[in-house]
Design an enzyme around this catalytic site. Sequence first.
Site, PDB file in Angstrom:
ATOM      1  N   CYS A   1       8.199 -20.721  41.431  1.00  0.00           N
ATOM      2  CA  CYS A   1       9.222 -21.767  41.359  1.00  0.00           C
ATOM      3  C   CYS A   1       8.548 -23.118  41.078  1.00  0.00           C
ATOM      4  O   CYS A   1       7.974 -23.301  40.021  1.00  0.00           O
ATOM      5  CB  CYS A   1      10.080 -21.783  42.625  1.00  0.00           C
ATOM      6  SG  CYS A   1      11.611 -22.749  42.415  1.00  0.00           S
TER       7      CYS A   1
ATOM      8  N   HIS B   1      12.062 -16.871  42.160  1.00  0.00           N
ATOM      9  CA  HIS B   1      11.364 -16.593  43.419  1.00  0.00           C
ATOM     10  C   HIS B   1      11.015 -15.113  43.492  1.00  0.00           C
ATOM     11  O   HIS B   1      11.881 -14.287  43.782  1.00  0.00           O
ATOM     12  CB  HIS B   1      12.245 -16.988  44.607  1.00  0.00           C
ATOM     13  CG  HIS B   1      12.380 -18.464  44.801  1.00  0.00           C
ATOM     14  ND1 HIS B   1      11.457 -19.206  45.514  1.00  0.00           N
ATOM     15  CD2 HIS B   1      13.309 -19.342  44.367  1.00  0.00           C
ATOM     16  CE1 HIS B   1      11.821 -20.486  45.518  1.00  0.00           C
ATOM     17  NE2 HIS B   1      12.939 -20.595  44.830  1.00  0.00           N
TER      18      HIS B   1
ATOM     19  N   GLU C   1       9.414 -13.675  45.754  1.00  0.00           N
ATOM     20  CA  GLU C   1       9.542 -13.221  47.136  1.00  0.00           C
ATOM     21  C   GLU C   1      10.987 -12.949  47.531  1.00  0.00           C
ATOM     22  O   GLU C   1      11.248 -12.342  48.578  1.00  0.00           O
ATOM     23  CB  GLU C   1       8.909 -14.245  48.095  1.00  0.00           C
ATOM     24  CG  GLU C   1       9.727 -15.487  48.383  1.00  0.00           C
ATOM     25  CD  GLU C   1       9.718 -16.521  47.265  1.00  0.00           C
ATOM     26  OE1 GLU C   1      10.318 -17.594  47.467  1.00  0.00           O
ATOM     27  OE2 GLU C   1       9.125 -16.268  46.203  1.00  0.00           O
TER      28      GLU C   1
END
Length: 232
Positions: free
Chosen positions: A100, A203, A205
């Site tokens: 990001c 993102h 994650e």
Amino acid sequence: MTTKSPDGVGSEPQLIVVIDYDGGNLASAARAATRAAEIVGVDAEVVISNDPGAVRRASRIVLPGQGAFADCARGLAAVPGLRASIEDAVDGGSPFLGICVGMQLMAERGLEHGATQGLGWIAGEIAPMEAPGLRLPQMGWNELTLTRPHPLTEGLGPAPHGYFVHSYALTGARSGDLLATTDYGGAVPAIVARGNRAGTQFHVEKSQAVGLKIMANFLLWEPSRAPEGVEA
């Protein structure tokens, strides 16, 4: 879990450093790296740190980020020696993954809250998105269009999606630095890579199976082993 060298002898665990600079999503990025290492059988020690010494020793570096480009750049600069240690480690060959705003910091500069210098690893600047008729920030799942083969995007399957939250994006990028785009009022850079430096606008994650696969690919990525003349 133990990684093996080509002659079958066990090697030392990889030290994966998730950079701590008050940029957000540190714990979730560390968990994703730990889980990805388990999935692919990589012996890895994942630490969250802003210690320049640890960064210079890192096998791989992950730079998460959320919020404004200028704030994240100031966060890096606020820790004495941190930015220099990242640059030294990456210049020395350690693979780097920006997430990001961490990816945005790879650019030459950002225009959010004034012009702020980036790391300058990829061409272009981070500018306000233009998406007429669409809500900003772009928030949610969006499909990735892969633009060229790369070890980081191997095995993502058909129509992979990433989870995006952003209202600024990379503009003026070189086509050779783009691995994937997403469509949000036009093509938006989604994954970039140059040498041993890579980044995702979304993102990883938070991107479930696709994000874990990219993180796992990152842990296995050996840019120095690319054939001569080929951008890894």
